[in-house]
Scaffold this motif. Structure first.
Motif, PDB file in Angstrom:
ATOM      1  N   ALA A 194      18.889  64.353   2.597  1.00  0.00           N
ATOM      2  CA  ALA A 194      19.054  63.841   3.662  1.00  0.00           C
ATOM      3  C   ALA A 194      20.962  63.659   3.589  1.00  0.00           C
ATOM      4  N   CYS A 195      21.218  64.695   2.750  1.00  0.00           N
ATOM      5  CA  CYS A 195      22.118  63.826   2.729  1.00  0.00           C
ATOM      6  C   CYS A 195      23.167  65.310   3.706  1.00  0.00           C
ATOM      7  N   HIS A 196      24.806  64.734   5.183  1.00  0.00           N
ATOM      8  CA  HIS A 196      25.081  65.559   5.782  1.00  0.00           C
ATOM      9  C   HIS A 196      26.411  66.266   5.518  1.00  0.00           C
ATOM     10  N   ASN A 197      26.919  65.469   4.877  1.00  0.00           N
ATOM     11  CA  ASN A 197      27.980  66.058   4.485  1.00  0.00           C
ATOM     12  C   ASN A 197      29.166  65.154   3.074  1.00  0.00           C
ATOM     13  N   ASP A 198      30.025  65.528   2.943  1.00  0.00           N
ATOM     14  CA  ASP A 198      30.177  65.394   1.433  1.00  0.00           C
ATOM     15  C   ASP A 198      30.831  63.800   1.720  1.00  0.00           C
ATOM     16  N   ARG A 199      31.298  63.248   2.752  1.00  0.00           N
ATOM     17  CA  ARG A 199      31.300  61.464   2.654  1.00  0.00           C
ATOM     18  C   ARG A 199      30.075  61.195   2.363  1.00  0.00           C
ATOM     19  N   GLU A 200      28.398  61.792   2.833  1.00  0.00           N
ATOM     20  CA  GLU A 200      27.500  60.873   2.284  1.00  0.00           C
ATOM     21  C   GLU A 200      27.519  61.150   1.025  1.00  0.00           C
ATOM     22  N   LYS A 201      28.017  62.324   0.321  1.00  0.00           N
ATOM     23  CA  LYS A 201      27.965  63.142  -0.643  1.00  0.00           C
ATOM     24  C   LYS A 201      28.095  62.331  -2.285  1.00  0.00           C
ATOM     25  N   ASN A 202      29.890  61.798  -1.630  1.00  0.00           N
ATOM     26  CA  ASN A 202      29.851  61.219  -2.151  1.00  0.00           C
ATOM     27  C   ASN A 202      29.609  59.273  -2.259  1.00  0.00           C
ATOM     28  N   ARG A 203      29.183  58.868  -1.461  1.00  0.00           N
ATOM     29  CA  ARG A 203      28.496  57.630  -1.435  1.00  0.00           C
ATOM     30  C   ARG A 203      27.099  57.629  -1.998  1.00  0.00           C
ATOM     31  N   ILE A 204      26.774  58.343  -2.551  1.00  0.00           N
ATOM     32  CA  ILE A 204      25.114  59.112  -2.971  1.00  0.00           C
ATOM     33  C   ILE A 204      25.921  58.771  -4.710  1.00  0.00           C
ATOM     34  N   LEU A 205      27.557  59.081  -4.932  1.00  0.00           N
ATOM     35  CA  LEU A 205      27.494  59.470  -5.871  1.00  0.00           C
ATOM     36  C   LEU A 205      27.934  58.783  -6.637  1.00  0.00           C
ATOM     37  N   LEU A 206      28.670  57.495  -5.748  1.00  0.00           N
ATOM     38  CA  LEU A 206      29.049  56.246  -5.573  1.00  0.00           C
ATOM     39  C   LEU A 206      27.675  55.144  -6.373  1.00  0.00           C
ATOM     40  N   ALA A 207      26.756  55.294  -4.950  1.00  0.00           N
ATOM     41  CA  ALA A 207      25.544  54.455  -5.329  1.00  0.00           C
ATOM     42  C   ALA A 207      25.232  54.646  -6.710  1.00  0.00           C
ATOM     43  N   LYS A 208      24.861  56.199  -7.019  1.00  0.00           N
ATOM     44  CA  LYS A 208      24.418  56.100  -8.419  1.00  0.00           C
ATOM     45  C   LYS A 208      25.531  55.726  -9.561  1.00  0.00           C
ATOM     46  N   ALA A 209      26.332  55.801  -9.859  1.00  0.00           N
ATOM     47  CA  ALA A 209      27.181  55.157 -10.990  1.00  0.00           C
ATOM     48  C   ALA A 209      26.692  53.429 -10.486  1.00  0.00           C
ATOM     49  N   MET A 210      26.810  53.032  -9.554  1.00  0.00           N
ATOM     50  CA  MET A 210      26.807  51.753  -9.833  1.00  0.00           C
ATOM     51  C   MET A 210      25.184  51.003 -10.146  1.00  0.00           C
ATOM     52  N   LEU A 211      24.486  52.375  -9.901  1.00  0.00           N
ATOM     53  CA  LEU A 211      23.162  51.464 -10.281  1.00  0.00           C
ATOM     54  C   LEU A 211      22.741  51.713 -12.078  1.00  0.00           C
ATOM     55  N   ASN A 212      23.232  52.860 -11.996  1.00  0.00           N
ATOM     56  CA  ASN A 212      23.728  53.178 -13.410  1.00  0.00           C
ATOM     57  C   ASN A 212      24.407  52.504 -14.647  1.00  0.00           C
ATOM     58  N   SER A 213      25.166  51.976 -14.315  1.00  0.00           N
ATOM     59  CA  SER A 213      25.979  51.034 -15.239  1.00  0.00           C
ATOM     60  C   SER A 213      25.323  49.666 -15.171  1.00  0.00           C
ATOM     61  N   ALA A 214      24.303  49.030 -13.716  1.00  0.00           N
ATOM     62  CA  ALA A 214      23.688  48.076 -13.979  1.00  0.00           C
ATOM     63  C   ALA A 214      22.196  48.744 -15.159  1.00  0.00           C
ATOM     64  N   ILE A 215      21.485  49.567 -15.272  1.00  0.00           N
ATOM     65  CA  ILE A 215      20.479  49.569 -15.695  1.00  0.00           C
ATOM     66  C   ILE A 215      20.600  49.864 -16.813  1.00  0.00           C
TER      67      ILE A 215
END
Ligand SMILES: Cc1cc2nc3c(=O)[nH]c(=O)nc-3n(C[C@H](O)[C@H](O)[C@H](O)COP(=O)(O)OP(=O)(O)OC[C@H]3O[C@@H](n4cnc5c(N)ncnc54)[C@H](O)[C@@H]3O)c2cc1C
Ligand code: SF4
Ligand code: SF4
Ligand code: FES
Lengths: 555, 241
Positions: A483-504
Motif C-alpha cells: 500500500a506504499c504511495h511514495n519513496d518516503r513510505e518505501k524508505n520507512r518500510i526498508l528501515l522497519a524490515k531492517a529493524m525486525l530482521n536484526s531482532a529475528i
C-alpha cells in the motif's frame, strides 16, 4: 574547501559546529526548527564523566567498564575508551562555555545516576539538557555573527548528494535541503555530519522524545546506502506516563529517592521488584525493571496496571529534589504523588542502534559522518543514563576534529577560501543545479501510514520478543508495503524490515533485546554487531565482528 | 465533550487570512489544544462545520510537554503554548486559534520568529571571556538558561515590535545568564547593549511575567541585570551581595 553541512542542531550538531568554528572552519547548521526546540533540551538527569570530585576514587577505567558492561559488551571498545577518557575534558569544556552545572566552590558536584556505582553525573537541577543547550546556543551565536556558522533553522533534510565514480565507491558531495517556510530547495556542497537524533517518529506517540525527530533522515540515508547497526536495541524506560500525544518520563530519581513499584495481586499491593531482587530492588537496571513490569502484569491473579508508590517520601525530598516531578504529575494526571500512587508504564526512551560509524564517527560512505543519538557506537545493547548527552557532545566534537585533521593533512588553504565566499555568492552557488537531479521535494509519508507501521513495529519489538511475534510483524510490514504511495513510505518500510530482521537473527537475549524463546546470552555466537545494509536494491542484515579488544571479561 | 475551533488560517503564498470552524469531540479531560490539532490533522476526511473540506492545519510542535516553545500561538486571544492549553479549561463553546501577531505569518499558525535570534545576535549576547560563576550567581544563571524563545512575552508587551529598538524579555532572560557569568571587565560592552535594547525601553508593567509559560522569574532576573548594569550591585535580587 566547502562548508561542512551539519544536519541537526541539538547537542551533537551544536558541538560539531562550535568545534569547527573554534578551528576556523565554516559550517551550515541545518535543522527543522531552532535549537531551543531540539530533543536535547528535555534531558533532565545529567551528563557523565569520571571527574572524581566526590572523594570516591572514581576512575576513567571504571566509567569505561560500566559503559561496556551496561551495553552488554556490544559497543565499540576503542570508541568507548576514547569517550570515557575524554569525558572529564568534555564536561570541563562545557563548563568553560558557561554551563551552570551545580557547583560548590567552583567544583562540579556529581550525583548517582543511571545505575552507575559511583557518583559520576554532573547536573543542573532537573534541566541539565536545557542549560547545556542554552550555553551552546549562546556559544554558537558568536560564530554566527562572524559568519563561521550559518544557520538554516527551518530546513528539512531531503537527501545526500552522492556520486559514484568508476571504482564503485559512493562519495558524498553534499546535501539537498528544503526551506519549510519558502518551500525552496537548496543544494549545499561539502562534507556532511548527520546529527539528526533518535528515530522517535518510527514509533509515533510511543516515545518520550520529540515529534521533530521523525526518523526520516535515518530512513532516507539507509535507502541511499549508509549502513546502520544494532537496530534491535531500543531502550524502554520503566516509568513513563501517557500524556496528550506522547509519553512523559518519570525520572529515575523517583525510585532513587525511595519510590516503589507494585501491582495489585489478590486485592493487595505486591512490591514485586523488592521480592524478586532483594538487593537492588526497584533500582535494578532499566531493561530489567521494564521486563519485570511486563511479565508481572501477566502473572496469575495480578491486575494489569503497575503503580509507582512515592507516598513514603519525606517532605524534604519533595521540596528539594522532586518538586518538578510532583508538579508535572499534578499537572498531567491531576494526582498528587505525595498522597497517591501513580500508574506507570514502560515507554521507548532511547535508540542505541542507528547509523554505523567508526570511532572517528565516519560512516561507510566517504564524506558522511554521524554523531549523537542517530548513531550506534557507544551504547551497545543498552545505554547508561547520562552517557547519551556525553556521547552526543563528544561525538559531534570528534567528527569535527577528524574533518579538520584530515583537511589539514590534505593542505587546503581554508582561510583564503572562506574570505572569498560572501554569503550571497554562496547562496547563488548552492542554488545551482547538479545537472539532472530533481529539485522537487519528495511527497511526505502519510500520517496514517506512519502510525500503522509504528503499531506493527511496537507489537513486534516490544519489551519481550519471540520469533513468532517478530515474523508476524514482518508479514504485516510486507502487506503494508503493497500500500506504499511514495519513496518516503518505501524508505520507512526498508528501515522497519531492517529493524525486525536484526531482532529475528539475534537468537539470544542481551541488554535491551530480550527473546523469551532464547533467554540466555550467547557470547560465542552473538557478541557481534548486527549490520544492516541496502545495496543494489538488496536489503541485508548480517553479524559482523566487533573491532578491538575490550580488555575486560564480559561477565 | 465537544468544542468548536475557529482557526485563523493563511495559505503560504496568499496575503489574506480566513477563519475556518471545525468541530472536535474529545473524551480525555486533560486533552490539549496541541493534541486536538494532531487528531484533526490525522482524520482521513477533514471537514469544517459547513461540510467544506479542510486542508492539513499547519502549526509547529516538538516536545508536547511545555519545554520547547515551538507551539506558541494565540488561544482565545491570549499567547500561550498549545501543548499547555487544556480544552476543558476554556469555558467558551468555541476556542479561537490564531498565529502570534507580532511576527510575520508563514502559514496558518506558523510565524517566523527569527527576529528573536537576530536581536540576540545584534546585542552580541555571548560570553566574551571565561565564565566566572560565583556561587551566589548560580540561581540567576540557571534561571537565565531556561528561556524557550517562544515569544509569548513579546506578544503581550506594549513596547515590543519586530524590528524595533526594544528587544524585550526574550532577549533579557538569556542575557541575564551571560551578564551573571562575565567578570566586570568583560561585561562592559554587553551592559551597553543591555541599556540600549532592554533597560531603556521597558515600562516595567510586568505583563510579560504572568504570561511566560516557563514561569521564569522575569522580575527577579530583571532586577538582577539592572543591578549589574545600571544600579548599584547591592540591589540585586538573586543571591544579593
Ligand atoms: C525526556 C528525556 C530525558 C533524557 N535525559 C537524559 C539524561 O539525563 N542524560 C543523558 O545523557 N541523556 C538523556 N536523554 C537523551 C539525550 O537527551 C539525547 O540522546 C541527546 O540529547 C540527543 O542529542 P542529539 O544532538 O543527537 O539529537 P537531538 O537533540 O534530538 O537533535 C536532533 C536535531 O536534528 C534535527 N532534525 C531531525 N530530523 C530532521 C530533518 N528531517 N531535517 C532536518 N533536521 C532534522 C532536529 O531539528 C534537531 O535539531 C534524555 C532524553 C529524553 C527524551
Ligand atoms: S515589563 Fe512591560 S514593557 Fe517591560 S518587557 Fe514586560 S511587558 Fe514589556
Ligand atoms: S521569557 Fe518566557 S515568554 Fe519570553 S520567550 Fe522566554 S520562555 Fe517565552
Ligand atoms: S510542543 Fe514544545 S512547548 Fe509545546
Amino acid at each position: 574547501m566547502e562548508k561542512i553541512n551539519i544536519i541537526g542542531a541539538g547537542l551533537a550538531g551544536l558541538s560539531a559546529a562550535i568545534t569547527l568554528a573554534e578551528g576556523g572552519y565554516e559550517s551550515n547548521l541545518i535543522s527543522l526548527q531552532y535549537s531551543e526546540r531540539a530533543q536535547s533540551v528535555l534531558a533532565e538527569g545529567g551528563i557523565n564523566a569520571a571527574l572524581d570530585t566526590m572523594g570516591e576514587g572514581d576512575t576513567v577505567n571504571e566509567h569505561y567498564e560500566d559503559t561496556m558492561k551496561g551495553g552488554g559488551m556490544l559497543a565499540n571498545p576503542v570508541a568507548v575508551r576514547r569517550l570515557t577518557k575524554n569525558a572529564p575534558d568534555t564536561v570541563l569544556w562545557l563548563k568553560s562555555l558557561g554551563v551552570p552545572f551545580y557547583q560548590e566552590n567552583g567544583t562540579i558536584i556529581l550525583r548517582n545516576f543511571g545505575g552507575q556505582k559511583k557518583k559520576r553525573t554532573a547536573y543542573a537541577k532537573s534541566s541539565t539538557g536545557k542549560v547545556i543547550m542554552n550555553a551552546l546556543i549562546d556559544g554558537a551565536r558568536k560564530y554566527e555573527k562572524k559568519g563561521l556558522i550559518r544557520r538554516y533553522p527551518h530546513h528539512e533534510f531531503i537527501k545526500l548528494l552522492l556520486s559514484k565514480p568508476a571504482d564503485g565507491q559512493k562519495i558524498c558531495r553534499g546535501v539537498q535541503i528544503k526551506d519549510r517556510y519558502s518551500d525552496s530547495i537548496l543544494k549545499l556542497y561539502g562534507i556532511v555530519i548527520l546529527a539528526s537524533g533518535g528515530m522517535n517518529g518510527v514509533f509515533p506517540g510511543m516515545t518520550t522524545g520529540t515529534t521533530q525527530n521523525s526518523g526520516e533522515v535515518t530512513a532516507t540515508i539507509f535507502a541511499q546506502g549508509v549502513a546502520l547497526s544494532n537496530l534491535e536495541m531500543l531502550q524502554y524506560h520503566p516509568t513513563t506516563i501517557g500524556i496528550s500525544g506522547k509519553r512523559c518520563l518519570v525520572t529515575e530519581a523517583a525510585r532513587g529517592e525511595g519510590g516503589r513499584l507494585y501491582v495489585v495481586r489478590n486485592g493487595r499491593p505486591w512490591y514485586f521488584m523488592e521480592e524478586k531482587y532483594p538487593v537492588l530492588k526497584n533500582l535494578m537496571p532499566r531493561d530489567i525493571v521494564s521486563r519485570e513490569m511486563y511479565l508481572t502484569v501477566r502473572e496469575k491473579e495480578c491486575e494489569q496496571q503497575v503503580y509507582l508508590d512515592m507516598t513514603g517520601l519525606k517532605d524534604k525530598v519533595w521540596e528539594h529534589k522532586l518538586s518538578d516531578l510532583r508538579n508535572e504529575i499534578l499537572y498531567y494526571r491531576k494526582l498528587d504523588p505525595k498522597n497517591t500512587p501513580i500508574p506507570v508504564e514502560p515507554g521507548i526512551h532511547y535508540f542505541m542502534g542507528g547509523i554505523h560509524t567508526d570511532e572517528y564517527h565516519r560512516t561507510n560512505i566517504d564524506g558522511v559522518y554521524a554523531a549523537g543519538e542517530c548513531t550506534s557506537l557507544y551504547h551497545g545493547a543498552n545505554r547508561l543514563g547520562g552517557n547519551s548527552m556525553l556521547g552526543a557532545v563528544y561525538g559531534g566534537k570528534t567528527a569535527a576534529m577528524h574533518i579538520m585533521k584530515n583537511a589539514e593533512e590534505k593542505g587546503h588553504d581554508f582561510a583564503e577560501k572562506t574570505k572569498e565566499e560572501s554569503m550571497e555568492s554562496y547562496r547563488a552557488e548552492s542554488m545551482e543545479s547538479l545537472g539532472e537531479e530533481s529539485m522537487e521535494a519528495p511527497a511526505e509519508a502519510s500520517e496514517e501510514f506512519v502510525s500503522a507501521l509504528g503499531n506493527i513495529l511496537y507489537d513486534g519489538l516490544g519489551i519481550v520478543r519471540n520469533e513468532g511475534r517478530l515474523k508476524f510483524a514482518m508479514g504485516k510490514v510486507s502487506q503494508l508495503e503493497a500500500a506504499c504511495h511514495n519513496d518516503r513510505e518505501k524508505n520507512r518500510i526498508l528501515l522497519a524490515k531492517a529493524m525486525l530482521n536484526s531482532a529475528i537473527i539475534r537468537k539470544e537475549s542481551r541488554g535491551a533485546h530480550y527473546r523469551e524463546d532464547y533467554p540466555d546470552r550467547q557470547d560465542e555466537y552473538y557478541r557481534k554487531i548486527t549490520l544492516a545494509r541496502y545495496e543494489e536494491q538488496q536489503l541485508e542484515v548480517d553479524f559482523v565482528q566487533i573491532q578491538g579488544d575490550p580488555g575486560i571479561s564480559s561477565e | 465533550m465537544v468544542v468548536q475551533f475557529d482557526i485563523l488560517r493563511k495559505e503560504k503564498k496568499a496575503e489574506k487570512q480566513y477563519t475556518q470552524s471545525i468541530r472536535y469531540e474529545y473524551e480525555n479531560p486533560n486533552e490539549s489544544v496541541a493534541n486536538a490539532l494532531r487528531q484533526i490533522n490525522r482524520r482521513q476526511e477533514r471537514k469544517d462545520i459547513k461540510g467544506n473540506p479542510v486542508s492539513v492545519i499547519k502549526w509547529e510542535c516538538s516536545c508536547l510537554q511545555k519545554k520547547c516553545g515551538a507551539c506558541a500561538m494565540l488561544i482565545n486571544g491570549k499567547p500561550g503554548l498549545a501543548c499547555d492549553a487544556r480544552l476543558a479549561a476554556y469555558k467558551t463553546e468555541t476556542i479561537r486559534l490564531a498565529p502570534l501577531r507580532k511576527f510575520p505569518v508563514v502559514e496558518d499558525l506558523i510565524v517566523d520568529r527569527s527576529i528573536l535570534y537576530e536581536n540576540l545576535k545584534e546585542m552580541e549576547a555571548w560570553l566574551a571571556g571565561q565564565p566566572e560563576l560565583r556561587e551566589q550567581g548560580y540561581e540567576a544563571a540557571y534561571e537565565g538558561s531556561r528561556c524557550l524563545q517562544c515569544g509569548c512575552c513579546l506578544e503581550i508587551c506594549p513596547n515590543f515590535y519586530a524590528g524595533g529598538n526594544f528587544f524585550g524579555m526574550a532577549s533579557m532572560v538569556p542575557v541575564a545568564r551571560i551578564l551573571e557569568e562575565l567578570n566586570e571587565n568583560d561585561r562592559k560592552s554587553l551592559i551597553k547593549e543591555y541599556k540600549k535594547h532592554i533597560y531603556s525601553g521597558c515600562g516595567k508593567s510586568l505583563a510579560c511575567r504572568n504570561i511566560c509559560p516557563a514561569q521564569i522569574d522575569i522580575e527577579g532576573l530583571l532586577l538582577n541585570s539592572n543591578a549589574l548594569s545600571v544600579w548599584k550591585a547591592g540591589l540585586r535580587r538573586h543571591g544579593g551581595v
